[in-house]
Design a protein around this motif. Sequence first.
Motif, PDB file in Angstrom:
ATOM      1  N   ILE A  53       0.872  -1.172   0.000  1.00 55.69           N
ATOM      2  CA  ILE A  53       0.000   0.000   0.000  1.00 55.69           C
ATOM      3  C   ILE A  53       0.907   1.219   0.000  1.00 55.69           C
ATOM      4  O   ILE A  53       1.865   1.293   0.786  1.00 55.69           O
ATOM      5  CB  ILE A  53      -0.971  -0.045   1.208  1.00 55.69           C
ATOM      6  N   ASP A  54       0.627   2.165  -0.882  1.00 51.13           N
ATOM      7  CA  ASP A  54       1.548   3.300  -0.996  1.00 51.13           C
ATOM      8  C   ASP A  54       1.184   4.413  -0.025  1.00 51.13           C
ATOM      9  O   ASP A  54       0.136   4.392   0.620  1.00 51.13           O
ATOM     10  CB  ASP A  54       1.638   3.781  -2.450  1.00 51.13           C
ATOM     11  N   ASN A  55       2.096   5.379   0.107  1.00 58.25           N
ATOM     12  CA  ASN A  55       1.917   6.466   1.071  1.00 58.25           C
ATOM     13  C   ASN A  55       1.425   7.746   0.408  1.00 58.25           C
ATOM     14  O   ASN A  55       1.530   8.823   0.990  1.00 58.25           O
ATOM     15  CB  ASN A  55       3.221   6.735   1.828  1.00 58.25           C
ATOM     16  N   ASN A  56       0.906   7.617  -0.808  1.00 60.37           N
ATOM     17  CA  ASN A  56       0.369   8.773  -1.519  1.00 60.37           C
ATOM     18  C   ASN A  56      -1.157   8.761  -1.432  1.00 60.37           C
ATOM     19  O   ASN A  56      -1.754   9.527  -0.675  1.00 60.37           O
ATOM     20  CB  ASN A  56       0.851   8.746  -2.967  1.00 60.37           C
ATOM     21  N   ASP A  57      -1.757   7.871  -2.175  1.00 64.84           N
ATOM     22  CA  ASP A  57      -3.223   7.777  -2.188  1.00 64.84           C
ATOM     23  C   ASP A  57      -3.717   6.468  -1.591  1.00 64.84           C
ATOM     24  O   ASP A  57      -4.880   6.112  -1.780  1.00 64.84           O
ATOM     25  CB  ASP A  57      -3.745   7.886  -3.630  1.00 64.84           C
ATOM     26  N   ASP A  58      -2.849   5.761  -0.896  1.00 62.88           N
ATOM     27  CA  ASP A  58      -3.194   4.429  -0.379  1.00 62.88           C
ATOM     28  C   ASP A  58      -3.585   3.479  -1.514  1.00 62.88           C
ATOM     29  O   ASP A  58      -4.444   2.603  -1.330  1.00 62.88           O
ATOM     30  CB  ASP A  58      -4.315   4.495   0.661  1.00 62.88           C
ATOM     31  N   ASP A  59      -2.963   3.640  -2.664  1.00 56.87           N
ATOM     32  CA  ASP A  59      -3.160   2.665  -3.724  1.00 56.87           C
ATOM     33  C   ASP A  59      -2.582   1.327  -3.262  1.00 56.87           C
ATOM     34  O   ASP A  59      -1.572   1.295  -2.551  1.00 56.87           O
ATOM     35  CB  ASP A  59      -2.458   3.102  -5.010  1.00 56.87           C
ATOM     36  N   THR A  60      -3.244   0.259  -3.688  1.00 59.03           N
ATOM     37  CA  THR A  60      -2.808  -1.062  -3.260  1.00 59.03           C
ATOM     38  C   THR A  60      -2.325  -1.889  -4.443  1.00 59.03           C
ATOM     39  O   THR A  60      -2.756  -1.685  -5.582  1.00 59.03           O
ATOM     40  CB  THR A  60      -3.948  -1.807  -2.545  1.00 59.03           C
ATOM     41  N   TYR A  61      -1.444  -2.832  -4.143  1.00 61.05           N
ATOM     42  CA  TYR A  61      -0.827  -3.667  -5.161  1.00 61.05           C
ATOM     43  C   TYR A  61      -0.818  -5.102  -4.648  1.00 61.05           C
ATOM     44  O   TYR A  61      -0.590  -5.332  -3.452  1.00 61.05           O
ATOM     45  CB  TYR A  61       0.614  -3.195  -5.436  1.00 61.05           C
ATOM     46  N   TYR A  62      -1.061  -6.034  -5.560  1.00 61.46           N
ATOM     47  CA  TYR A  62      -1.123  -7.445  -5.176  1.00 61.46           C
ATOM     48  C   TYR A  62      -0.403  -8.302  -6.204  1.00 61.46           C
ATOM     49  O   TYR A  62      -0.474  -8.042  -7.407  1.00 61.46           O
ATOM     50  CB  TYR A  62      -2.570  -7.915  -5.068  1.00 61.46           C
ATOM     51  N   ALA A  63       0.253  -9.346  -5.715  1.00 61.98           N
ATOM     52  CA  ALA A  63       0.751 -10.368  -6.618  1.00 61.98           C
ATOM     53  C   ALA A  63      -0.435 -11.100  -7.232  1.00 61.98           C
ATOM     54  O   ALA A  63      -1.491 -11.239  -6.586  1.00 61.98           O
ATOM     55  CB  ALA A  63       1.635 -11.356  -5.849  1.00 61.98           C
ATOM     56  N   ASP A  64      -0.281 -11.553  -8.452  1.00 62.71           N
ATOM     57  CA  ASP A  64      -1.394 -12.249  -9.120  1.00 62.71           C
ATOM     58  C   ASP A  64      -1.869 -13.455  -8.319  1.00 62.71           C
ATOM     59  O   ASP A  64      -3.056 -13.771  -8.312  1.00 62.71           O
ATOM     60  CB  ASP A  64      -0.952 -12.702 -10.515  1.00 62.71           C
ATOM     61  N   SER A  65      -0.945 -14.091  -7.629  1.00 63.82           N
ATOM     62  CA  SER A  65      -1.280 -15.324  -6.904  1.00 63.82           C
ATOM     63  C   SER A  65      -2.204 -15.088  -5.713  1.00 63.82           C
ATOM     64  O   SER A  65      -2.818 -16.037  -5.214  1.00 63.82           O
ATOM     65  CB  SER A  65      -0.003 -16.020  -6.430  1.00 63.82           C
ATOM     66  N   VAL A  66      -2.305 -13.846  -5.256  1.00 67.80           N
ATOM     67  CA  VAL A  66      -3.137 -13.572  -4.073  1.00 67.80           C
ATOM     68  C   VAL A  66      -4.267 -12.604  -4.356  1.00 67.80           C
ATOM     69  O   VAL A  66      -5.089 -12.321  -3.475  1.00 67.80           O
ATOM     70  CB  VAL A  66      -2.286 -13.028  -2.900  1.00 67.80           C
ATOM     71  N   LYS A  67      -4.332 -12.108  -5.583  1.00 65.70           N
ATOM     72  CA  LYS A  67      -5.368 -11.142  -5.929  1.00 65.70           C
ATOM     73  C   LYS A  67      -6.741 -11.734  -5.682  1.00 65.70           C
ATOM     74  O   LYS A  67      -6.992 -12.908  -5.958  1.00 65.70           O
ATOM     75  CB  LYS A  67      -5.192 -10.753  -7.394  1.00 65.70           C
ATOM     76  N   ASP A  68      -7.619 -10.932  -5.146  1.00 63.87           N
ATOM     77  CA  ASP A  68      -9.003 -11.310  -4.814  1.00 63.87           C
ATOM     78  C   ASP A  68      -9.100 -12.222  -3.605  1.00 63.87           C
ATOM     79  O   ASP A  68     -10.203 -12.628  -3.221  1.00 63.87           O
ATOM     80  CB  ASP A  68      -9.695 -11.987  -6.010  1.00 63.87           C
ATOM     81  N   ARG A  69      -7.980 -12.560  -2.983  1.00 63.50           N
ATOM     82  CA  ARG A  69      -8.021 -13.358  -1.749  1.00 63.50           C
ATOM     83  C   ARG A  69      -7.429 -12.592  -0.566  1.00 63.50           C
ATOM     84  O   ARG A  69      -7.879 -12.757   0.567  1.00 63.50           O
ATOM     85  CB  ARG A  69      -7.245 -14.665  -1.934  1.00 63.50           C
TER      86      ARG A  69
END
Length: 128
Positions: A53-69
């Motif tokens: 999670i970034d410190n600008n807009d709280d954008d989030t990032y996920y590895a494909d293996s865990v996305k949606d979980r």
Amino acid sequence: QLKLVQSGGGQVQPGGSLRLSCTSPSPGLTLYLNNIAWFRQAPGKEREGVSAIDNNDDDTYYADSVKDRFTISRDNAKNTVHLQMNNLKPEDTAEYYCAAAHVISSQAYLRPDNYDYWGQGAQVTVSS
């Protein structure tokens, strides 16, 4: 010395859920001012980025293996970042680490060498 402290982890059956938490007792390490990521490392494998999670807009990032979980979130009042892990699979078994950095180069939020401070690690085991 600035440090991160983790809690959570444990053993769960496939399909179960766990929550990891990361906080800092250090006055100089305010998590909402930092980019926060979760990494994991299984025996014999390289450390891989799971979520950030970034410190600008709280954008989030996920590895494909865990996305949606998995879901990463902040609780700024408690200076804490959580990683909610649902529908866990045996391949999620690993040691999990949180990490913090004020600046991330090249927007590579899931690259371990971009991070300066690390938690102590927590084992997550998914097994029936």
